[in-house]
Design an enzyme around this catalytic site. Structure first.
Site, PDB file in Angstrom:
ATOM      1  N   ASP A 150       0.856  -1.103  -0.147  1.00  0.00           N
ATOM      2  CA  ASP A 150       0.002   0.068   0.012  1.00  0.00           C
ATOM      3  C   ASP A 150       0.705   1.391  -0.068  1.00  0.00           C
ATOM      4  O   ASP A 150       1.919   1.237   0.632  1.00  0.00           O
ATOM      5  CB  ASP A 150      -0.917   0.046   1.205  1.00  0.00           C
ATOM      6  CG  ASP A 150      -1.828   1.278   1.187  1.00  0.00           C
ATOM      7  OD1 ASP A 150      -2.739   1.250   0.391  1.00  0.00           O
ATOM      8  OD2 ASP A 150      -1.887   2.030   2.268  1.00  0.00           O
TER       9      ASP A 150
ATOM     10  N   GLU B 230       1.310  -0.611  -4.971  1.00  0.00           N
ATOM     11  CA  GLU B 230       0.127   0.477  -5.425  1.00  0.00           C
ATOM     12  C   GLU B 230       0.916   1.787  -5.440  1.00  0.00           C
ATOM     13  O   GLU B 230       1.302   2.412  -4.583  1.00  0.00           O
ATOM     14  CB  GLU B 230      -0.880   0.756  -4.178  1.00  0.00           C
ATOM     15  CG  GLU B 230      -2.086   1.533  -4.613  1.00  0.00           C
ATOM     16  CD  GLU B 230      -2.409   2.571  -3.289  1.00  0.00           C
ATOM     17  OE1 GLU B 230      -3.180   3.373  -3.692  1.00  0.00           O
ATOM     18  OE2 GLU B 230      -1.763   2.476  -2.257  1.00  0.00           O
TER      19      GLU B 230
END
EC number: 2.4.1.18
Length: 733
Positions: free
Chosen positions: A413, A466
């Site tokens: 993330d 990401e």
């Protein structure tokens, strides 16, 4: 044998024990030679009497020496022996127990050395809490890193949460504190009581390496043995290791465990891990997805963070069951042929008092300078990637999920927030690197080491970034100057595609390049195309809600979007609810609107999605050359006035190809000519306007025949019927 300490020195050190500031209480507590005798000391502040019960028999009274320290001198004994202590408290309450200060350390010099260098790849097997047999005695070995603490104690159910009773010893200069507690056992709740070196209030911290926790909002760690669960997914794990992920189909279903499906009849509760196993596996198999990606499962204090503010990195959340129940979920999905990915959050962590922040009273896991150590967007701390022990903690955590839970990959993330020192910071709110630049060299080094380590230790496991910027070579090997990820989320594609599809068709000709621009860079990385949870929250509306027009047009546009995405180069990820066109924006506190499947329109979207996955997996042209330019060719990239796009996807296998044509205007187009790679018969694989999917049923009767008439740079062509707001696929056959 060491020379015994004199009485004055012993008294001085015992006073430190009483004041809970002795770095090594084992030096004076426990069993020690003393000339021609053995002396045994125990610290039990509230006791009225203590007796030593030696293994050779007898019951020897201990005398009170100072501040709760009791001592017994046993003459004529010079060798260590095993013993129990019998402790009597007011009211004639007696307890017989083993003395934790009579045991040698459970950590060795090699462990301490590797942690200090940041190279202990299975550090979770040594740090934290481990039920073991030590010198033939059952108990729990505790270890925690708190380098600036003046003292650390283990507190828990076994000592009435009294920090005076189980002070730990500091292991040299490592900053690690250790203690073996015989009376502790699996299932015991515990925390670490830390006394900061600078003074101030004592801190009560959860174990950073805990494998299990209480159910939030409770925050205690729970002793857990990782060795009980019996895996039965050998076939899956063996097969995974031999695959080249670039050439495999990846259709990923992103799931939030708490809200995917709820049990309305039982207080609208979430499914447990074990309930989720069969329900999710059955659904994913029915829909044809290859993998599920679970939003973070690591324990987190606030459910509304969706798991992205992690409190305990080594423990699956207790909200849905026991750690072995989570293993059951993964094992079951594997047995059903479904891969499992986890969202993983190594960039930042929350400020909750029980968690990692200011762990020993100082900036330990985070940077001390708030310009480096805090994340302004999320109100969180940022990991100090330049510190060996912190880097070790995180890399080992990635390996932990892959080894102990058989996870098939991690989606990392917020990588952009890690790469840039000025991420979301104004001028003067960040510290440049040594060259004066904005690149976070320590984070870059960390990511490269992380990805290289995963590739080396777990062939077939994937690392997905990401990453929302133009950082180069995110998914290229580190030896070529890349970050080493397997895939990168294509955030630019996501943004441009949703912007285009949200436009009323009358305006789409002016935004034509938003669907073509991505192909200019589509092969610069190994991309995954995400339509994730981030696009259906915080007022952004659902995918269905983003589409223009009335409900019929919204459904048609959404079907076209999904078929466009599944034909486009790149692996696929779709957030739950998108597969049947949920109209409402996602709410993490309630179930998806499964009742909508009774509506033929929404049921039709889901039926099409299942067919898309089936066709995708059975036609290598749609996936096996995703990151190679020869796998894609435009046929009609410039038909903006008609809102038409056409391209061909080619397989690594000779002759295999799929032609994709999109008519994203609201009117059908009859007799529309498109070029095809060869003369002959083509099957209409997919028509998003099919009546079975809730469309108008316009199409090409399931098959076409091309003419030997060159068009769009191809040797053959055909005149087609293009349904309104639709995507059609053709393949030779």
């Amino acid at each position: 044998m060491k020379k015994p300490m004199d009485r004055q020195q012993v008294d001085a050190e015992l006073q430190q024990v009483v004041e809970l500031r002795h770095p090594e209480p084992h030096r004076v507590l426990g069993i020690h030679p003393d000339g021609d005798a053995i002396v045994v000391r125990a610290f039990r502040p509230d006791a009225v009497a203590i007796h030593v019960l030696p293994e050779f028999g007898g019951r020897i009274p201990m005398t009170h020496r100072l501040g709760g320290v009791f001592e017994a001198r046993i003459n004529g004994k010079t060798e260590h022996f095993n013993y129990l202590i019998e402790v009597e408290y007011p009211g004639n309450k007696k307890f017989t127990l083993r003395d934790p200060y009579s045991f040698l350390p459970t950590l060795g010099d090699i462990d301490l050395h590797l942690v200090g260098e940041g190279r202990h790849e299975d550090v979770w097997k040594r740090m934290g809490a481990h039920p073991i047999h030590h010198s033939g005695i059952s108990g729990v070995a505790f270890a925690v890193w708190a380098p600036t603490a003046a003292g650390v104690s283990v507190v828990g159910d076994f000592n009435s949460w009294d920090g005076r009773l189980h002070a730990m010893r500091r292991m040299g200069a490592s900053g690690i504190w250790e203690l073996f507690i015989p009376e502790a056992a699996e299932g015991t709740r515990y925390k670490f009581e830390i006394r900061p070196g600078h003074g101030g209030a004592r801190l009560l911290k959860s174990d950073p390496y805990a494998f299990r926790t209480e159910v939030p909002p409770a925050t205690a760690s729970v002793v857990h043995d990782l060795n009980h669960f019996q895996w039965t997914d050998e076939k899956w794990m063996t097969g995974r290791a031999g695959k080249n992920v670039d050439h495999e189909p990846w259709s990923v279903y992103e799931v939030h465990l708490a809200s995917w499906r709820r049990v309305v009849e039982d207080g609208d509760r979430s499914l447990t891990y074990r309930e989720m196993a069969t329900a999710l596996a059955d659904y994913v198999k029915q829909m044809g997805f290859t993998h599920v990606e679970l939003m973070p499962v690591s324990e987190h204090p606030f459910g509304g963070s969706w798991g992205y503010q992690v409190g305990n990195y080594y423990a699956p959340t207790a909200r849905f069951g026991h750690p072995d129940d989570f293993r059951y979920l993964v094992n079951y999905l594997h047995e059903q042929g479904i891969g499992v990915l986890l969202d993983w959050v190594p960039g930042h962590f929350p400020r909750d008092a029980h968690a990692l922040g200011q762990f020993d009273g100082t900036a330990l896991y985070e940077h001390a300078d708030p310009r480096q150590g805090t994340q302004p967007d999320w109100g969180t701390y940022v990991f100090n990637f330049g510190r060996n022990e912190v880097r070790n903690f995180l890399i080992a955590n990635a390996l932990f999920w892959l080894e102990e839970y058989h996870i098939d990959g991690l989606r990392v993330d917020a990588v952009a927030s890690m790469l840039y020192l000025d991420y979301s910071r104004k001028h003067g709110e960040w510290v440049p690197n040594r060259w004066g630049g904005r690149e976070n060299e320590e984070a870059i080094s960390f990511l490269r080491e992380l990805n290289d380590t995963v590739r080396r230790k777990f062939p077939g496991a994937v690392m997905i970034a990401e990453e929302s910027t133009a950082w180069p070579k995110v998914s290229q090997p580190t030896h070529e100057g890349g970050l080493g990820f397997h895939f990168k989320w294509n955030m630019g594609w996501m943004h441009d595609t949703l912007t285009y599809y949200s436009k009323d068709p009358i305006y789409r000709q002016h935004h034509h390049n938003q669907l073509t621009f991505g192909l200019l860079y589509a092969f610069s990385e190994h991309f995954m195309l995400p339509l994730s949870h981030d696009e259906v929250v915080h007022g952004k509306g659902s995918l269905f809600g983003k589409m223009p027009g009335d409900n019929w047009q919204k459904r048609a546009n959404l079907r076209a979007l999904l078929a466009w995405m599944w034909a486009h180069p790149g692996k696929k990820l779709l957030f739950m609810g998108g597969e049947f066109g949920q109209p409402a924006e996602w709410n993490n506190d309630r179930s998806l609107d499964w009742h909508l499947l009774g509506d033929p329109g929404h049921g039709g979207i889901r039926a099409m999605m299942a067919d898309l996955n089936k066709l995708y997996r059975s036609h290598p042209a749609l996936y096996d050359a995703d990151s190679e330019p020869f796998g894609f060719q435009w046929l009609q990239p410039d038909a903006a006035a008609a809102n038409v796009f056409a391209f061909v996807r080619r397989s690594r296998h000779p002759g295999g190809h799929v032609v994709c044509i999109a008519n994203l205007s609201p009117v059908p187009r009859e007799g529309y000519r498109v070029g095809f790679p060869r003369h002959g018969s083509y099957v209409e694989l997919m028509n998003t306007d099919a009546s079975d999917y809730g469309g108008s049923g316009i199409g090409n009767m399931g098959r076409i025949h091309t003419e030997q008439f060159g068009w769009d740079g191809q040797e053959a062509s055909a005149t087609l019927t293009l349904p309104p707001l639709s995507v059609v696929w053709f393949t030779p056959g």
